[in-house]
Motif scaffolding. Structure first.
Motif, PDB file in Angstrom:
ATOM      1  N   ILE A 157       4.769  38.310  40.614  1.00 29.65           N
ATOM      2  CA  ILE A 157       5.565  39.500  40.902  1.00 29.65           C
ATOM      3  C   ILE A 157       4.865  40.645  40.186  1.00 29.65           C
ATOM      4  CG2 ILE A 157       7.779  40.673  40.557  1.00 29.65           C
ATOM      5  CD1 ILE A 157       9.140  37.961  40.615  1.00 29.65           C
ATOM      6  N   HIS A 158       4.428  41.660  40.920  1.00 28.80           N
ATOM      7  CA  HIS A 158       3.610  42.747  40.373  1.00 28.80           C
ATOM      8  C   HIS A 158       4.424  44.035  40.393  1.00 28.80           C
ATOM      9  CE1 HIS A 158      -0.785  44.463  40.245  1.00 28.80           C
ATOM     10  NE2 HIS A 158      -0.185  44.482  39.068  1.00 28.80           N
ATOM     11  N   VAL A 159       4.542  44.703  39.236  1.00 30.61           N
ATOM     12  CA  VAL A 159       5.421  45.871  39.133  1.00 30.61           C
ATOM     13  C   VAL A 159       4.681  47.050  38.501  1.00 30.61           C
ATOM     14  CG1 VAL A 159       7.598  46.787  38.239  1.00 30.61           C
ATOM     15  CG2 VAL A 159       7.434  44.374  38.891  1.00 30.61           C
ATOM     16  N   SER A 160       4.729  48.211  39.193  1.00 33.30           N
ATOM     17  CA  SER A 160       4.195  49.454  38.643  1.00 33.30           C
ATOM     18  C   SER A 160       5.339  50.444  38.480  1.00 33.30           C
ATOM     19  CB  SER A 160       3.111  50.032  39.565  1.00 33.30           C
ATOM     20  OG  SER A 160       3.675  50.487  40.792  1.00 33.30           O
ATOM     21  N   GLY A 161       5.034  51.636  38.004  1.00 30.60           N
ATOM     22  CA  GLY A 161       6.071  52.654  37.827  1.00 30.60           C
ATOM     23  C   GLY A 161       5.795  53.481  36.584  1.00 30.60           C
ATOM     24  N   THR A 162       6.539  54.554  36.416  1.00 29.43           N
ATOM     25  CA  THR A 162       6.405  55.398  35.230  1.00 29.43           C
ATOM     26  C   THR A 162       7.460  55.049  34.202  1.00 29.43           C
ATOM     27  OG1 THR A 162       5.626  57.220  36.629  1.00 29.43           O
ATOM     28  CG2 THR A 162       6.316  57.777  34.394  1.00 29.43           C
ATOM     29  N   LYS A 163       8.697  54.956  34.641  1.00 24.15           N
ATOM     30  CA  LYS A 163       9.817  54.666  33.754  1.00 24.15           C
ATOM     31  C   LYS A 163      10.518  53.394  34.233  1.00 24.15           C
ATOM     32  CE  LYS A 163      11.772  58.491  34.897  1.00 24.15           C
ATOM     33  NZ  LYS A 163      10.756  58.940  35.854  1.00 24.15           N
ATOM     34  N   GLY A 164      10.722  52.483  33.316  1.00 27.15           N
ATOM     35  CA  GLY A 164      11.524  51.306  33.641  1.00 27.15           C
ATOM     36  C   GLY A 164      10.785  50.115  34.207  1.00 27.15           C
ATOM     37  N   LYS A 165       9.455  50.187  34.304  1.00 25.97           N
ATOM     38  CA  LYS A 165       8.765  49.021  34.865  1.00 25.97           C
ATOM     39  C   LYS A 165       8.834  47.819  33.923  1.00 25.97           C
ATOM     40  CE  LYS A 165       3.975  50.268  33.495  1.00 25.97           C
ATOM     41  NZ  LYS A 165       4.280  51.472  32.700  1.00 25.97           N
ATOM     42  N   GLY A 166       8.807  48.092  32.602  1.00 19.30           N
ATOM     43  CA  GLY A 166       8.952  46.997  31.650  1.00 19.30           C
ATOM     44  C   GLY A 166      10.330  46.383  31.697  1.00 19.30           C
ATOM     45  N   SER A 167      11.353  47.225  31.782  1.00 20.33           N
ATOM     46  CA  SER A 167      12.726  46.724  31.875  1.00 20.33           C
ATOM     47  C   SER A 167      12.938  45.941  33.166  1.00 20.33           C
ATOM     48  CB  SER A 167      13.718  47.891  31.810  1.00 20.33           C
ATOM     49  OG  SER A 167      13.622  48.582  30.580  1.00 20.33           O
ATOM     50  N   THR A 168      12.356  46.441  34.265  1.00 20.80           N
ATOM     51  CA  THR A 168      12.465  45.730  35.547  1.00 20.80           C
ATOM     52  C   THR A 168      11.855  44.341  35.425  1.00 20.80           C
ATOM     53  OG1 THR A 168      12.392  47.791  36.818  1.00 20.80           O
ATOM     54  CG2 THR A 168      11.796  45.768  37.977  1.00 20.80           C
ATOM     55  N   GLY A 198      -0.426  48.311  33.577  1.00 22.64           N
ATOM     56  CA  GLY A 198      -0.651  49.083  32.368  1.00 22.64           C
ATOM     57  C   GLY A 198      -0.497  50.569  32.625  1.00 22.64           C
ATOM     58  N   ILE A 199      -1.498  51.167  33.292  1.00 27.56           N
ATOM     59  CA  ILE A 199      -1.469  52.588  33.648  1.00 27.56           C
ATOM     60  C   ILE A 199      -1.824  52.727  35.126  1.00 27.56           C
ATOM     61  CG2 ILE A 199      -2.525  54.850  33.285  1.00 27.56           C
ATOM     62  CD1 ILE A 199      -3.018  54.109  30.411  1.00 27.56           C
ATOM     63  N   CYS A 244       5.882  43.034  45.447  1.00 27.34           N
ATOM     64  CA  CYS A 244       5.526  44.161  44.576  1.00 27.34           C
ATOM     65  C   CYS A 244       6.727  45.086  44.401  1.00 27.34           C
ATOM     66  CB  CYS A 244       4.368  44.965  45.163  1.00 27.34           C
ATOM     67  SG  CYS A 244       2.818  44.047  45.315  1.00 27.34           S
ATOM     68  N   GLY A 245       6.796  45.734  43.248  1.00 32.16           N
ATOM     69  CA  GLY A 245       7.879  46.677  42.987  1.00 32.16           C
ATOM     70  C   GLY A 245       7.358  47.936  42.322  1.00 32.16           C
ATOM     71  N   VAL A 246       8.031  49.057  42.598  1.00 26.33           N
ATOM     72  CA  VAL A 246       7.707  50.336  41.955  1.00 26.33           C
ATOM     73  C   VAL A 246       8.992  50.896  41.363  1.00 26.33           C
ATOM     74  CG1 VAL A 246       6.779  52.658  42.228  1.00 26.33           C
ATOM     75  CG2 VAL A 246       5.862  50.790  43.632  1.00 26.33           C
ATOM     76  N   SER A 247       9.010  51.030  40.042  1.00 29.85           N
ATOM     77  CA  SER A 247      10.175  51.616  39.385  1.00 29.85           C
ATOM     78  C   SER A 247      10.097  53.138  39.468  1.00 29.85           C
ATOM     79  CB  SER A 247      10.250  51.148  37.925  1.00 29.85           C
ATOM     80  OG  SER A 247       9.153  51.656  37.186  1.00 29.85           O
ATOM     81  N   SER A 248      11.034  53.811  38.840  1.00 26.79           N
ATOM     82  CA  SER A 248      11.124  55.265  38.927  1.00 26.79           C
ATOM     83  C   SER A 248       9.834  55.952  38.488  1.00 26.79           C
ATOM     84  CB  SER A 248      12.287  55.745  38.050  1.00 26.79           C
ATOM     85  OG  SER A 248      12.423  57.148  38.114  1.00 26.79           O
ATOM     86  N   LEU A 249       9.437  56.989  39.224  1.00 28.24           N
ATOM     87  CA  LEU A 249       8.189  57.694  38.952  1.00 28.24           C
ATOM     88  C   LEU A 249       8.446  59.051  38.309  1.00 28.24           C
ATOM     89  CD1 LEU A 249       6.157  56.958  42.211  1.00 28.24           C
ATOM     90  CD2 LEU A 249       6.174  55.698  40.057  1.00 28.24           C
ATOM     91  N   GLY A 250       7.496  59.468  37.487  1.00 26.13           N
ATOM     92  CA  GLY A 250       7.564  60.761  36.826  1.00 26.13           C
ATOM     93  C   GLY A 250       6.183  61.154  36.348  1.00 26.13           C
ATOM     94  N   LEU A 251       6.093  62.264  35.636  1.00 28.20           N
ATOM     95  CA  LEU A 251       4.806  62.762  35.155  1.00 28.20           C
ATOM     96  C   LEU A 251       4.467  62.108  33.824  1.00 28.20           C
ATOM     97  CD1 LEU A 251       5.129  66.582  35.955  1.00 28.20           C
ATOM     98  CD2 LEU A 251       4.018  64.798  37.318  1.00 28.20           C
ATOM     99  N   ASP A 252       3.386  61.339  33.813  1.00 31.56           N
ATOM    100  CA  ASP A 252       2.899  60.690  32.598  1.00 31.56           C
ATOM    101  C   ASP A 252       1.444  60.305  32.816  1.00 31.56           C
ATOM    102  OD1 ASP A 252       3.077  59.793  30.013  1.00 31.56           O
ATOM    103  OD2 ASP A 252       3.925  57.849  30.530  1.00 31.56           O
ATOM    104  N   HIS A 253       0.673  60.262  31.736  1.00 32.71           N
ATOM    105  CA  HIS A 253      -0.768  59.959  31.814  1.00 32.71           C
ATOM    106  C   HIS A 253      -1.449  60.872  32.839  1.00 32.71           C
ATOM    107  CE1 HIS A 253      -0.169  56.480  29.266  1.00 32.71           C
ATOM    108  NE2 HIS A 253       0.735  56.000  30.100  1.00 32.71           N
ATOM    109  N   THR A 254      -1.083  62.134  32.799  1.00 26.48           N
ATOM    110  CA  THR A 254      -1.558  63.077  33.818  1.00 26.48           C
ATOM    111  C   THR A 254      -3.066  63.305  33.762  1.00 26.48           C
ATOM    112  OG1 THR A 254      -0.959  64.889  32.318  1.00 26.48           O
ATOM    113  CG2 THR A 254       0.632  64.283  34.032  1.00 26.48           C
ATOM    114  N   SER A 255      -3.685  63.145  32.589  1.00 28.42           N
ATOM    115  CA  SER A 255      -5.133  63.349  32.496  1.00 28.42           C
ATOM    116  C   SER A 255      -5.896  62.268  33.243  1.00 28.42           C
ATOM    117  CB  SER A 255      -5.578  63.368  31.025  1.00 28.42           C
ATOM    118  OG  SER A 255      -5.318  62.114  30.401  1.00 28.42           O
TER     119      SER A 255
END
Length: 581
Positions: free
Chosen positions: A83-94, A186-187, A203-214
């Motif tokens: 089970i593969h999970v990406s996202g900005t917020k909450g991917k670890g909790s998911t 990871g990122i 695959c899952g994608v949790s909530s997205l937001g602005l992070d690691h913008t560089s």
């Protein structure tokens, strides 16, 4: 004679056990020290940032080579049920919810996460428990040894820190023969080390937001493009509710790649029968993460039943697994699923640790949305606790931010929380009187940033907080009438704020002094010193530094509530010092 002999035997056995534990600890420290040499130093990372991530396209091809050098082929990776999970917020909790749900259904689970809070072995969990130090050490040297033996020339590089741990996770899961491997990105996703996985189950994608913008880009659509990079042809994908711009990108990429994408609404408080759906992780956003996890696990368990259907006749309990989520209701969930949700634990996220005279509220929020959720949770939980305390309660913020995150975005909403004091420190556990010392916990070593840059960031964060607090006071001036000038206001603070934040005018000096009565700020070179001051010596696990400089308005409180946020590494450092309930 017999009694004396038994005592001697017991003493010898006890001594042997102590020696064995020490040897395991020593070998673990050696392994972590060696692992830390794979961290990219601050100068190297700065060069990569300036290149705009141009080298990242080689991450996945390089990962395949690293895995092969360890003896893991892509066919071997395909054997893992992932089970593969990406996202900005909450991917670890998911992922944590997924692990707990499937473990409670009787499956042997493997869970690879990042970052760790206290010990690096936390990143590898079997059946919900970090692998032992002994297993970590054995698996580490096994993987490292194979990589070093296959390094034929300087052109064959060693993997970087996270890439190595990703290869090691595959090695661990294959050796442990897990039923399911839950992999947290990871990122990003597209070029993340975990994306060598070519045949995940879902695959899952949790909530997205602005992070690691560089690295990922400065807009939500660019970030969504990276996150959707884990999608695979024909593999079902699910996403939490997203901003329109992000959702459009996810849907377009799903169409290009050729995978079905489904939007998952948040989990309600009750199911269709009116039964409570209780979550083991606090916070309103966890309803989104839990819902995503339930759906990911539903697809995964269905895939297992499909594999077995040719060998087993359908049972009467099959209907219990046919739960689905839609926008109006949640049908009755199997008991194992509800228990998995209820008993899930994920430290450092909306976590409270209560001790005599002090409570720690811990949340590694590091985006605007997650900080806003953290504030909502903290205000509610701390208010409920305060009702149970008869004496005076004070609130203190312990904050740090790292990387390319805009501190003003995170700090501004925290200014409105009414803290009695705000404390700032780097993610460093201990320091000497003049210079930052090497931490005794090698798991917390971070070579990707310099000590000087960390301390400069701390000072900048504190001054920013003061500046925003003064701005808030200026906006409230018209509501208060005061002509007194507090001559005790420190000259140093007057100078700092006068230069950085106050508009010229007759009342500027008065406004500067008002900050003393509004919120107290303090910066420290390490977490231990910050906690000693913030707890006024009530925390026995920190240094014995004097706290005589604590202002009188903070003293003699019945209870101290400390919110630790802004960085998951800061939260991990605090937990490492105070212990976890």
């Amino acid at each position: 004679m017999t009694t004396k002999f038994l005592r001697t035997l017991s003493s010898v056995a006890s001594s042997a056990e102590i020696n064995k534990k020490y040897e395991v600890w020593r070998r673990t420290q050696e392994a972590v020290t060696k692992l830390n040499t794979l961290q990219s130093n601050a100068q190297t990372l700065e060069k990569i940032r300036k290149q705009g991530g141009k080298r990242s396209e080689q991450n996945v091809p390089n990962m395949i080579k690293f895995a092969e050098r360890v003896g893991i082929s892509l066919d071997d990776v395909d054997k893992l049920s992932i089970i593969h999970v990406s996202g900005t917020k909450g991917k670890g909790s998911t992922c944590a919810f997924c692990e707990s749900i499937l473990r409670h259904q009787g499956y042997k689970t493997g869970f690879f996460s990042s970052p760790h809070l206290v010990e690096v072995r936390e990143r590898f969990r079997i059946d919900g428990i970090p692998i032992s130090r002994e297993k970590f050490t054995n698996y580490f040297w096994d993987v490292l040894g194979k990589l070093e033996k296959t390094k034929k020339s300087a052109e064959d590089p060693m993997p970087a820190y996270f890439a190595f741990l990703t290869v090691m996770s595959l090695h661990v899961f294959l050796k442990e023969k897990v039923d399911v491997a839950i992999m947290e990105v990871g990122i990003g996703g597209q070029y993340d080390s975990t994306n060598l996985v070519r045949k995940p189950v879902v695959c899952g994608v949790s909530s997205l937001g602005l992070d690691h913008t560089s690295i990922l880009g400065e807009t939500i659509d660019k970030i969504a493009w990276h996150k959707a990079g884990i999608f695979k042809p024909g593999v079902p994908a699910f996403t939490s509710l997203q901003q329109e711009a992000a959702l459009n990108v996810l849907q377009n990429r799903a169409k290009e790649i050729g995978c079905p994408l489904t939007i998952v609404p948040p989990l309600p408080m009750l199911d269709s029968n009116g039964d409570d759906i209780t979550l083991g992780i606090s916070g309103t956003m966890q309803r989104h993460n839990a819902a995503l996890a339930v759906q990911l696990c539903k697809v995964w368990t269905d895939s297992q039943q499909k594999d077995q259907s040719q060998q087993e006749a359908p049972s009467e309990d099959d209907n219990n697994h046919q739960f689905i989520l839609n926008h109006t209701e949640v049908k009755t969930l199997p008991t194992a699923v509800t228990e998995g949700l209820r008993q899930c634990r994920w430290d450092g996220r909306d976590q409270r640790i209560h001790k005599t005279g002090v409570s720690y509220y811990l949340d590694g929020a590091h985006t605007l949305e997650s900080v806003q959720q953290c504030i909502e949770w903290f205000k509610t939980s701390s208010a409920e606790e305060s009702k149970q305390i008869s004496g005076r309660v004070i609130r203190i913020l312990l904050f740090n931010s790292t990387g390319d995150r805009e501190a003003n975005v995170l700090i501004e909403p925290l200014v409105d929380c009414g803290f009695d004091a705000a404390v700032f420190c780097p993610n460093i556990l201990f320091s000497t009187s003049n210079t930052v010392a090497c931490t005794p916990k090698k798991d917390a070593t971070n070579l990707t940033v310099t000590k000087e840059s960390q301390l400069n960031r701390v000072l900048a964060n504190m001054l920013l907080f003061e500046r925003l607090a003064v701005k808030k006071l200026q906006q409230q001036k018209h509501e208060k009438e005061s002509t007194q000038t507090d001559t005790s206001c420190s000259a140093a603070k007057k100078s700092k704020l006068d230069n950085d934040s106050l508009e010229n005018g007759d009342n500027s000096q008065h406004t500067v002094c008002m900050i003393e009565d509004s919120v107290i700020t303090k910066d420290f070179p390490c977490i231990s010193s910050a906690l000693t001051w913030a707890t006024q010596g009530r925390e026995p696990n920190t240094s014995l530094q004097s706290f005589t400089e604590v202002p009188s308005k903070l003293r003699n409180a019945e209870h101290i509530q400390i919110l630790v946020t802004g960085s998951i590494h800061l939260v991990g450092g605090v937990i490492g010092l105070i212990g976890s309930e």
